[in-house]
Design a protein around this motif. Structure first.
Motif, PDB file in Angstrom:
ATOM      1  N   CYS A   1       0.913  -1.399  -0.101  1.00  0.00           N
ATOM      2  CA  CYS A   1      -0.155   0.157  -0.084  1.00  0.00           C
ATOM      3  C   CYS A   1       0.850   1.276   0.029  1.00  0.00           C
ATOM      4  CB  CYS A   1      -0.761  -0.162   1.321  1.00  0.00           C
ATOM      5  SG  CYS A   1      -1.939   1.365   1.348  1.00  0.00           S
ATOM      6  N   ILE A   2       1.711   1.325   0.768  1.00  0.00           N
ATOM      7  CA  ILE A   2       2.698   2.120   0.832  1.00  0.00           C
ATOM      8  C   ILE A   2       3.430   2.447  -0.508  1.00  0.00           C
ATOM      9  CG2 ILE A   2       4.806   3.420   2.274  1.00  0.00           C
ATOM     10  CD1 ILE A   2       4.102   1.755   4.555  1.00  0.00           C
ATOM     11  N   MET A   3       3.876   1.618  -1.127  1.00  0.00           N
ATOM     12  CA  MET A   3       4.505   1.586  -2.512  1.00  0.00           C
ATOM     13  C   MET A   3       3.514   2.267  -3.598  1.00  0.00           C
ATOM     14  SD  MET A   3       7.542   0.484  -1.634  1.00  0.00           S
ATOM     15  CE  MET A   3       8.310   0.384  -3.443  1.00  0.00           C
ATOM     16  N   GLN A   4       2.191   1.860  -3.316  1.00  0.00           N
ATOM     17  CA  GLN A   4       1.231   2.522  -4.309  1.00  0.00           C
ATOM     18  C   GLN A   4       0.905   3.971  -4.167  1.00  0.00           C
ATOM     19  OE1 GLN A   4      -2.415   0.355  -4.962  1.00  0.00           O
ATOM     20  NE2 GLN A   4      -1.436  -1.354  -3.904  1.00  0.00           N
ATOM     21  N   LEU A   5       1.023   4.275  -2.753  1.00  0.00           N
ATOM     22  CA  LEU A   5       0.723   5.773  -2.497  1.00  0.00           C
ATOM     23  C   LEU A   5       1.888   6.402  -2.812  1.00  0.00           C
ATOM     24  CD1 LEU A   5      -0.584   5.600   1.154  1.00  0.00           C
ATOM     25  CD2 LEU A   5      -1.814   6.125  -0.691  1.00  0.00           C
ATOM     26  N   LYS A   6       3.185   6.054  -2.889  1.00  0.00           N
ATOM     27  CA  LYS A   6       4.438   6.691  -3.221  1.00  0.00           C
ATOM     28  C   LYS A   6       4.256   6.867  -4.715  1.00  0.00           C
ATOM     29  CE  LYS A   6       9.255   5.857  -3.121  1.00  0.00           C
ATOM     30  NZ  LYS A   6       9.750   7.353  -3.060  1.00  0.00           N
ATOM     31  N   LYS A   7       3.880   5.981  -5.312  1.00  0.00           N
ATOM     32  CA  LYS A   7       3.853   6.059  -6.959  1.00  0.00           C
ATOM     33  C   LYS A   7       2.785   6.833  -7.303  1.00  0.00           C
ATOM     34  CE  LYS A   7       4.479   1.630  -8.405  1.00  0.00           C
ATOM     35  NZ  LYS A   7       3.877   0.415  -9.060  1.00  0.00           N
ATOM     36  N   SER A   8       1.786   6.943  -6.990  1.00  0.00           N
ATOM     37  CA  SER A   8       0.660   8.150  -7.165  1.00  0.00           C
ATOM     38  C   SER A   8       0.985   9.437  -6.560  1.00  0.00           C
ATOM     39  CB  SER A   8      -0.607   7.582  -6.576  1.00  0.00           C
ATOM     40  OG  SER A   8      -0.855   7.638  -5.229  1.00  0.00           O
ATOM     41  N   GLY A   9       2.365   9.600  -5.954  1.00  0.00           N
ATOM     42  CA  GLY A   9       2.533  10.962  -5.595  1.00  0.00           C
ATOM     43  C   GLY A   9       1.963  11.439  -4.169  1.00  0.00           C
ATOM     44  N   THR A  10       1.593  10.525  -3.200  1.00  0.00           N
ATOM     45  CA  THR A  10       1.138  10.884  -1.884  1.00  0.00           C
ATOM     46  C   THR A  10       2.306  10.887  -1.090  1.00  0.00           C
ATOM     47  OG1 THR A  10      -0.803   9.710  -2.652  1.00  0.00           O
ATOM     48  CG2 THR A  10      -0.632  10.335  -0.387  1.00  0.00           C
TER      49      THR A  10
END
Ligand SMILES: Nc1ncnc2c1ncn2[C@@H]1O[C@H](COP(=O)(O)OP(=O)(O)OP(=O)(O)O)[C@@H](O)[C@H]1O
Ligand SMILES: [Mg+2]
Length: 320
Positions: free
Chosen positions: A258-267
């Motif tokens: 989840c953290i990796m996905q957030l990071k990818k979306s610029g969050t």
């Protein structure tokens, strides 16, 4: 009073100034007339405590005046800067945070570590505007979060508190923060947090009632649904306070994902944690100790400083 009335009546009867009937009639009438007075005397204790409670509530309201509405600003990119943040809780003189300062860019992941009672959760509450700093400021894209209009700020933030509070309603309502919205958004958030399959396996799926405080769910389930709630609605800043304290290996992997996905979306993500698996995905680390930012910098640098520091302590420990 009854005795005095009857006594006086008896005296008047003996003196032949009144009849026996008048004596009893007067006694009954006076008894009725005095009832309200007796009631006030009987409930005097309640009156005193009600007055005390009223004064306490007035004092409390005076100590925390309502916030001004503030200006609604467009969706922030997630640039977080904390400027010499100091927090002294009301009714105390000892600061919990002292001059904490750091900054992170959109899409960066910050890990906050430190011993128990260092002020990590207090810092997290400041980042999402729950607490107002005594001095200094927390800025999201340059504007102070404590002055930001509550309703619009909430859309841009995701927060998973250390003691997750779920409310007595369905899982879907808890994830969507009780807002009317697309079901698709709820499922998107659940998928991101890796709980979609898990929720589908429950008897009523997304419509399962979680009970008061989420009592129907286990601690790990609560934490993972709390994570889905934090990432709901594509926030710019997500703050997770010990998100993995109740998680098993699967949950831990879902969190990291989840953290990796957030990071990818610029969050921008701030995560309070001690787990090596979580610390592995952060870009920067902040070490808090006794309310002071002891170290702040890129992960590799801080980790090497921390591991170098350990042998020194160990040597000192054996020497003394
Ligand atoms: N509103 C408050 N009023 C008074 N004291 C407070 C308040 N909030 C926090 N504290 C105190 O501040 C200190 C730091 O608390 P905090 O919860 O931030 O620590 P923490 O680093 O998150 O610890 P843990 O690792 O155990 O979660 C504690 O001693 C706590 O009792
Ligand atoms: Mg804490």
């Amino acid at each position: 009073m009854q005795s005095v009335i009857l006594g006086l009546g008896a005296y008047l009867v003996i003196e032949r100034l009144a009849t026996v009937g008048a004596m009893f009639a007067a006694s009954i009438l006076l008894g009725r007339a005095l009832q309200p007075v007796e009631q006030i005397v009987g409930s005097w204790r309640n009156l005193v405590s009600a007055r005390g409670a009223f004064l306490r509530v007035r004092e409390l309201l005076a100590a925390s005046p309502p916030r001004e509405a503030g200006l609604s600003l467009p969706r922030p990119d997630g640039r977080l800067s904390v400027e010499s943040l100091t927090f002294v809780p009301p009714a105390s003189s000892k600061p919990i945070l002292r001059g904490v300062a750091f900054g992170i860019d959109p899409g960066e992941v910050l890990g906050v570590i430190g011993p128990t009672g260092a002020g990590k959760s207090t810092l997290a509450r400041h980042l999402v505007g729950v607490y107002t700093p005594s001095a200094g400021a927390v800025r999201l894209d340059g504007s102070d979060v404590s002055a930001w209009a509550r309703t619009s700020l909430g859309q841009h933030l995701g927060y998973l508190p250390q003691d997750i509070e779920l409310f007595a309603d369905t899982i879907a309502a808890n994830i969507s923060r009780f807002q009317e919205g697309e079901d698709q958004e709820v499922i998107l958030a659940a998928r991101m947090a890796g709980v979609h399959e898990m929720i589908l396996r429950l008897p009523n799926g997304y419509d399962t009632q979680v009970g008061e405080g989420g009592a129907v769910l286990s601690g790990g389930y609560r934490q993972r649904i709390g994570l889905a709630r934090a990432v709901y609605g594509n926030p710019s800043l997500v703050v997770l306070d010990e998100p993995s304290s109740n998680l098993d290996a699967d949950g831990d992997a879902a969190l990291t994902d989840c953290i990796m996905q957030l990071k990818k979306s610029g969050t921008t993500v701030v995560i309070v944690s001690h787990r090596p698996s979580t610390i592995g995905v952060v870009d920067k680390i902040l070490v808090l100790r006794d309310g002071v930012a002891e170290m702040f910098g890129p992960r590799a640098e801080i980790m090497s400083r921390l591991t170098r520091a350990v042998p020194v302590h160990a040597v000192q420990g054996t020497a003394s």
